[in-house]
Design an enzyme around this catalytic site. Structure first.
Site, PDB file in Angstrom:
ATOM      1  N   LYS A 163      26.340 -53.694  67.878  1.00 40.33           N
ATOM      2  CA  LYS A 163      25.634 -53.793  69.152  1.00 40.33           C
ATOM      3  C   LYS A 163      24.189 -53.305  69.040  1.00 40.33           C
ATOM      4  O   LYS A 163      23.294 -53.825  69.727  1.00 40.33           O
ATOM      5  CB  LYS A 163      26.387 -53.015  70.231  1.00 40.33           C
ATOM      6  CG  LYS A 163      27.719 -53.635  70.625  1.00 40.33           C
ATOM      7  CD  LYS A 163      27.578 -55.078  71.060  1.00 40.33           C
ATOM      8  CE  LYS A 163      28.834 -55.619  71.713  1.00 40.33           C
ATOM      9  NZ  LYS A 163      28.711 -57.038  72.112  1.00 40.33           N
TER      10      LYS A 163
ATOM     11  N   TYR B 131      31.486 -51.291  65.856  1.00 36.10           N
ATOM     12  CA  TYR B 131      31.032 -51.880  67.123  1.00 36.10           C
ATOM     13  C   TYR B 131      29.645 -51.372  67.504  1.00 36.10           C
ATOM     14  O   TYR B 131      28.773 -52.151  67.908  1.00 36.10           O
ATOM     15  CB  TYR B 131      32.053 -51.537  68.210  1.00 36.10           C
ATOM     16  CG  TYR B 131      31.831 -52.181  69.552  1.00 36.10           C
ATOM     17  CD1 TYR B 131      32.173 -53.520  69.767  1.00 36.10           C
ATOM     18  CD2 TYR B 131      31.314 -51.448  70.618  1.00 36.10           C
ATOM     19  CE1 TYR B 131      32.001 -54.101  71.008  1.00 36.10           C
ATOM     20  CE2 TYR B 131      31.140 -52.029  71.863  1.00 36.10           C
ATOM     21  CZ  TYR B 131      31.486 -53.355  72.054  1.00 36.10           C
ATOM     22  OH  TYR B 131      31.314 -53.930  73.292  1.00 36.10           O
TER      23      TYR B 131
END
Length: 250
Positions: A155, A151
């Site tokens: 991001k 993640y």
């Protein structure tokens, strides 16, 4: 100002739903995209009840043909999509030594591949119209977060993607910016609390104490930032990453 058509991905609930409702309140027609079209019903109904115009569209943002079909449908039924908010996202948290290749790939596919496919498809309409707004949802996890190698990498990647879009598309009247939320009360953060074995209320309190403003963020806080970036009057703001995180981050 010209009425615009906006697409918000992952808009069935949480941050995406809040952004969709806000853009509708700003006067835009809004396509509410999510993997499950039926799950978009509540967001669409809320927009229509408030006097807005919205359309539910099922779309797997990681699938090229699904994206092409969804954007074409939006263009046919609502008009050329010149505002895009890439919000769709998933979590597959785990420590590195426990993380599977599928966990890595699924997160990359939804966040990065999905934002790429949606942006590529929508930019054709934006450049033709001479106007466009792309907003990508990054995260404070882009700075690194235990148990989120996939993640965090996705991001962080979205921030570089955003800046490159700003450089490539600026001369066509298209801006690209990113919002990096801190802790926001959503189903996703509730799932994180469950994963680490902490009651959600305690999780919220702990997160709030780590902020300068001593409170947790709400989906409307992100919707407010998205509204600014998508506004026609924000055309001189591009390639920026705005941390909406309750204070400065180390």
């Amino acid at each position: 100002m010209t009425q615009r058509t906006a697409i918000v991905t992952g808009a069935a609930r949480g941050i995406g739903a809040a952004v969709a409702k806000r853009l509708a309140a700003d006067g835009m027609k809004v396509a509410v995209l999510d993997l499950d079209e039926s799950a978009c019903a509540a967001t669409v109904e809320a927009i229509k009840t408030a006097g807005g115009d919205a359309l539910a569209v099922g779309c797997d943002v990681a699938d090229e043909e699904s994206v092409k079909g969804a954007v074409a449908r939006v263009a046919d039924e609502l008009g050329a999509p010149t505002v895009l908010v890439n919000n769709a996202g998933i979590l597959r948290d785990n420590l590195l030594f426990k993380m599977s290749a599928d966990d890595w790939d699924m997160v990359m596919n939804v966040h990065l591949r999905g934002s790429f496919l949606m942006s590529r498809e929508c930019q054709a309409h934006m450049t033709k119209e001479g106007f466009g707004r792309i907003v990508n949802l990054s995260s404070s996890s882009a700075l690194g977060n235990r148990g989120q190698a996939n993640y965090s990498a996705a991001k962080a990647g979205l921030q570089g993607f955003t800046k490159t879009l700003a450089i490539e598309l600026g001369k066509f009247g298209v801006t690209a910016n990113a919002i990096a939320p801190g802790f926001i009360e959503t189903d996703m953060t509730a799932a994180t609390a469950e994963r680490v074995g902490v009651p959600f209320e305690d999780f919220i309190k702990g997160a709030a104490e780590m902020t300068a403003v001593k409170k947790a963020g709400q989906p409307d806080d992100i919707a407010n930032a998205a509204s600014f970036f998508c506004d026609e009057r924000s055309g001189y703001v591009s390639g920026q990453v705005l941390y909406v995180a309750g204070g400065p981050l180390c």
